[in-house]
Design an enzyme around this catalytic site. Sequence first.
Site, mmCIF file in Angstrom:
data_model
loop_
_atom_site.group_PDB
_atom_site.id
_atom_site.type_symbol
_atom_site.label_atom_id
_atom_site.label_comp_id
_atom_site.label_asym_id
_atom_site.label_seq_id
_atom_site.Cartn_x
_atom_site.Cartn_y
_atom_site.Cartn_z
ATOM 1 N N LYS A 24 0.966 -1.176 0.118
ATOM 2 C CA LYS A 24 0.344 0.189 0.117
ATOM 3 C C LYS A 24 1.265 1.242 -0.038
ATOM 4 O O LYS A 24 1.760 1.673 0.561
ATOM 5 C CB LYS A 24 -0.903 -0.220 1.080
ATOM 6 C CG LYS A 24 -1.469 1.931 1.374
ATOM 7 C CD LYS A 24 -2.680 0.925 2.361
ATOM 8 C CE LYS A 24 -3.317 2.287 2.458
ATOM 9 N NZ LYS A 24 -4.559 2.116 3.241
ATOM 10 N N LYS A 30 -2.777 -1.313 -3.561
ATOM 11 C CA LYS A 30 -3.247 -0.834 -3.677
ATOM 12 C C LYS A 30 -1.984 0.646 -4.037
ATOM 13 O O LYS A 30 -1.005 0.643 -2.788
ATOM 14 C CB LYS A 30 -3.859 -0.386 -2.259
ATOM 15 C CG LYS A 30 -4.703 0.806 -2.034
ATOM 16 C CD LYS A 30 -5.127 0.411 -0.909
ATOM 17 C CE LYS A 30 -5.904 1.817 -0.448
ATOM 18 N NZ LYS A 30 -6.740 1.390 0.544
HETATM 19 C C1 PBG Z 1 -7.817 2.579 5.152
HETATM 20 C C2 PBG Z 1 -8.119 2.818 3.865
HETATM 21 C C3 PBG Z 1 -7.624 3.339 3.100
HETATM 22 C C4 PBG Z 1 -7.946 3.513 1.457
HETATM 23 C C5 PBG Z 1 -8.841 1.899 2.340
HETATM 24 N N1 PBG Z 1 -8.453 1.967 3.787
HETATM 25 C C6 PBG Z 1 -7.493 5.203 3.391
HETATM 26 C C7 PBG Z 1 -5.626 5.664 3.236
HETATM 27 O O1 PBG Z 1 -4.882 4.993 3.748
HETATM 28 O O2 PBG Z 1 -5.737 7.380 3.193
HETATM 29 C C8 PBG Z 1 -8.345 3.609 0.769
HETATM 30 C C9 PBG Z 1 -9.584 3.366 -0.447
HETATM 31 C C10 PBG Z 1 -9.214 4.386 -1.367
HETATM 32 O O3 PBG Z 1 -9.265 5.154 -1.271
HETATM 33 O O4 PBG Z 1 -10.394 4.244 -2.252
HETATM 34 N N2 PBG Z 1 -6.736 3.238 5.284
#
Ligand code: PBG
Length: 314
Positions: free
Chosen positions: A186, A239
């Site tokens: 991520k 992601k």
């Molecule tokens: C929680 C999380 C996030 C997303 C999924 N789980 C936000 C982040 O890390 O700031 C993002 C999902 C999206 O942008 O659709 N940490």
Amino acid sequence: MVRETHLRPGALFYPLFLVPGEGVRRPISSMPGCFNLSVDEAVKEAQECAALGLGGVLLFGIPETKDDQGTGAWDENGIVQQGLRTFKREHALKDLVLVADVCLCEYTSHGHCGIVQQNGVGDDSSFEVENDESVKVLAKTSASLARAGADIIAPSDMMDGRVAAIRAALDEAGQQQTPILSYASKFASAFYGPFREAADSAPQFGDRRGYQMDGANVREAMREIEQDLSEGADMILMKPAMPYLDVIAAARERFDVPLGAYQVSGEFSMLQAAFERGWLDRDRAILESLLSIRRAGADFIFTYFAKQAVKLMG
Ligand code: PBG
């Protein structure tokens, strides 16, 4: 006859944002067509997902109140816990896989994904996300969500060592059968912007670069995945998706585990913005974007286009 890559409804998962109350269906302005939903409204949305044959839904929660410890995340009566229990009672939803996102950012008053130690005040202040303290809370949260009915636990916080701790907490809670889908790779990304409106989770100070990855690093992403798998992750999630297709392809090449990708909020919103202006052909662009993610190697995709895409598949 010669097509190499296919899209199918069962490989698509739709994110839902649960909020307290009844009859709530609040539009998310930066994500046209997406809503903050109370549990009763979310049931209707999930029924539509089930009828379309989607693989499942991904659940996020926005609690009534936030605090610096994120207590709403592991509250036995928390918003996602309530949602899970309700969904599990609905016969029409029995084929939907219920994935519970595990993170603290929606539940903490400061908006960080873990427990924060703040030093000093004002411009001189610095902060530290306390990795090990955060992991304990994430593990407790995971056990609570699994008990409430989550089919899959999906930690998205990016703390180190959380997969092992979550596995242990699930086993101890009698949830040996509940798999972990780790957001293993991520990146700290601008493309999460609209989500932070949806989940009311923008950090109140600093940013997430201390725990999410640098977008320049593909080798580091492979190390993060390796670490999560060695700790017991059953599946991995990549992601964002479209700006990181090369990372998805590299992971596919290297790891023989179920691998998914999250077409995140910003990817959705930028396409929506172009559709609204008539700059892109909606139907073709949706399918092409999803196909590219599958072609890169994702077995399944979390996407805000899930419902629309299935309708386009015909
Ligand atoms: C929680 C999380 C996030 C997303 C999924 N789980 C936000 C982040 O890390 O700031 C993002 C999902 C999206 O942008 O659709 N940490």
